[in-house]
Design a protein around this motif. Structure first.
Motif, PDB file in Angstrom:
ATOM      1  N   UNK A   4       0.857  -1.182   0.000  1.00 41.33           N
ATOM      2  CA  UNK A   4       0.000   0.000   0.000  1.00 41.33           C
ATOM      3  C   UNK A   4       0.893   1.232   0.000  1.00 41.33           C
ATOM      4  N   UNK A   6       0.886   5.334   0.237  1.00 36.87           N
ATOM      5  CA  UNK A   6       0.061   6.492   0.587  1.00 36.87           C
ATOM      6  C   UNK A   6       0.787   7.747   0.123  1.00 36.87           C
ATOM      7  N   UNK A   8       0.620  11.836   0.077  1.00 40.65           N
ATOM      8  CA  UNK A   8      -0.031  13.013   0.688  1.00 40.65           C
ATOM      9  C   UNK A   8       0.701  14.271   0.235  1.00 40.65           C
ATOM     10  N   UNK A  21     -13.510  19.458   2.232  1.00 41.44           N
ATOM     11  CA  UNK A  21     -14.098  18.438   3.113  1.00 41.44           C
ATOM     12  C   UNK A  21     -14.348  19.032   4.496  1.00 41.44           C
ATOM     13  N   UNK A  35      -8.726  19.944  11.358  1.00 44.93           N
ATOM     14  CA  UNK A  35      -7.951  19.972  10.125  1.00 44.93           C
ATOM     15  C   UNK A  35      -8.221  18.738   9.302  1.00 44.93           C
ATOM     16  N   UNK A  36      -8.189  18.890   7.990  1.00 45.14           N
ATOM     17  CA  UNK A  36      -8.394  17.749   7.102  1.00 45.14           C
ATOM     18  C   UNK A  36      -7.371  17.837   5.966  1.00 45.14           C
ATOM     19  N   UNK A  37      -6.728  16.730   5.670  1.00 46.90           N
ATOM     20  CA  UNK A  37      -5.826  16.648   4.516  1.00 46.90           C
ATOM     21  C   UNK A  37      -6.259  15.435   3.705  1.00 46.90           C
ATOM     22  N   UNK A  38      -6.345  15.631   2.399  1.00 44.41           N
ATOM     23  CA  UNK A  38      -6.717  14.476   1.575  1.00 44.41           C
ATOM     24  C   UNK A  38      -5.563  14.015   0.713  1.00 44.41           C
ATOM     25  N   UNK A  39      -5.401  12.737   0.598  1.00 46.93           N
ATOM     26  CA  UNK A  39      -4.346  12.178  -0.243  1.00 46.93           C
ATOM     27  C   UNK A  39      -4.853  10.967  -0.989  1.00 46.93           C
ATOM     28  N   UNK A  40      -3.914  10.283  -1.614  1.00 53.80           N
ATOM     29  CA  UNK A  40      -4.255   9.108  -2.405  1.00 53.80           C
ATOM     30  C   UNK A  40      -3.684   7.867  -1.749  1.00 53.80           C
ATOM     31  N   UNK A  41      -4.368   6.758  -1.946  1.00 52.82           N
ATOM     32  CA  UNK A  41      -3.795   5.490  -1.520  1.00 52.82           C
ATOM     33  C   UNK A  41      -3.850   4.549  -2.725  1.00 52.82           C
ATOM     34  N   UNK A  42      -2.755   3.866  -2.966  1.00 55.68           N
ATOM     35  CA  UNK A  42      -2.659   2.984  -4.124  1.00 55.68           C
ATOM     36  C   UNK A  42      -2.261   1.602  -3.627  1.00 55.68           C
ATOM     37  N   UNK A  43      -3.131   0.634  -3.870  1.00 56.72           N
ATOM     38  CA  UNK A  43      -2.828  -0.746  -3.472  1.00 56.72           C
ATOM     39  C   UNK A  43      -2.295  -1.488  -4.682  1.00 56.72           C
ATOM     40  N   UNK A  65       6.485   7.807 -10.965  1.00 56.01           N
ATOM     41  CA  UNK A  65       5.096   7.936 -11.438  1.00 56.01           C
ATOM     42  C   UNK A  65       4.091   8.326 -10.361  1.00 56.01           C
ATOM     43  N   UNK A  66       4.142   7.636  -9.227  1.00 53.46           N
ATOM     44  CA  UNK A  66       2.992   7.735  -8.312  1.00 53.46           C
ATOM     45  C   UNK A  66       2.914   9.045  -7.542  1.00 53.46           C
TER      46      UNK A  66
ATOM     47  N   UNK B  37      -5.219  -0.867  -7.371  1.00 52.93           N
ATOM     48  CA  UNK B  37      -6.495  -0.220  -7.037  1.00 52.93           C
ATOM     49  C   UNK B  37      -6.141   1.122  -6.420  1.00 52.93           C
ATOM     50  N   UNK B  41      -7.346   8.716   0.799  1.00 55.02           N
ATOM     51  CA  UNK B  41      -7.066   8.674   2.219  1.00 55.02           C
ATOM     52  C   UNK B  41      -7.320  10.086   2.759  1.00 55.02           C
ATOM     53  N   UNK B  43      -7.003  12.395   6.187  1.00 53.19           N
ATOM     54  CA  UNK B  43      -6.488  12.530   7.547  1.00 53.19           C
ATOM     55  C   UNK B  43      -7.258  13.639   8.244  1.00 53.19           C
TER      56      UNK B  43
END
Lengths: 79, 79
Positions: A4, A6, A8, A21, A35-43, A65-66, B37, B41, B43
């Motif tokens: 996984x 992550x 951010x 959000x 506080x809110x922070x949004x990121x990506x998660x790639x499995x 790339x990611x 996938x 995420x 936080x």
């Protein structure tokens, strides 16, 4: 081997999605959201079975790339 | 109290972003990538200090805003 990643935005980089959000949660009546922070998660499902080799490969994937390492940081979890 | 919410498309729901990443990784020469996938995420920094109350509040946030529970599943981690 499953991994996984992550990704951010780095601290200090403006995160409009996170802010949106936070506002929406406030509008829905959720108090106490500081506080809110949004990121990506790639499995990723890898054929590689050696944890060290897998981690090296994943780091290279992130650099190439990611993640945009100028503004984003990444974290790799192997499971 | 800090929490991390991970929102992923449910198994069986087509994930075009994940597929695009898989193709791009292949084009960059990374072999052995069997599946990808992509999810989100989020936080969240909460004023709430009681873990049980925080988890209940986060579940409600997920149901109401953060996840589309028809096609997405969510996972809450408190830290």
């Amino acid at each position: 081997m499953k991994a996984r990643v992550q990704v951010m935005l780095k601290t200090g980089v403006l995160d409009p999605q996170g802010e949106a959000i936070r506002h929406a949660l406030g509008a829905l009546g959720f108090d106490g959201v500081e506080g809110v922070r949004q990121g990506k998660v790639i499995e990723i499902d890898l054929a590689e079975t050696d944890p060290e080799a897998a981690e090296a490969q994943l780091s290279e994937m992130c650099e190439k790339l990611l993640a945009n390492t100028v503004i984003e940081s990444y974290k790799i979890d192997l499971s």
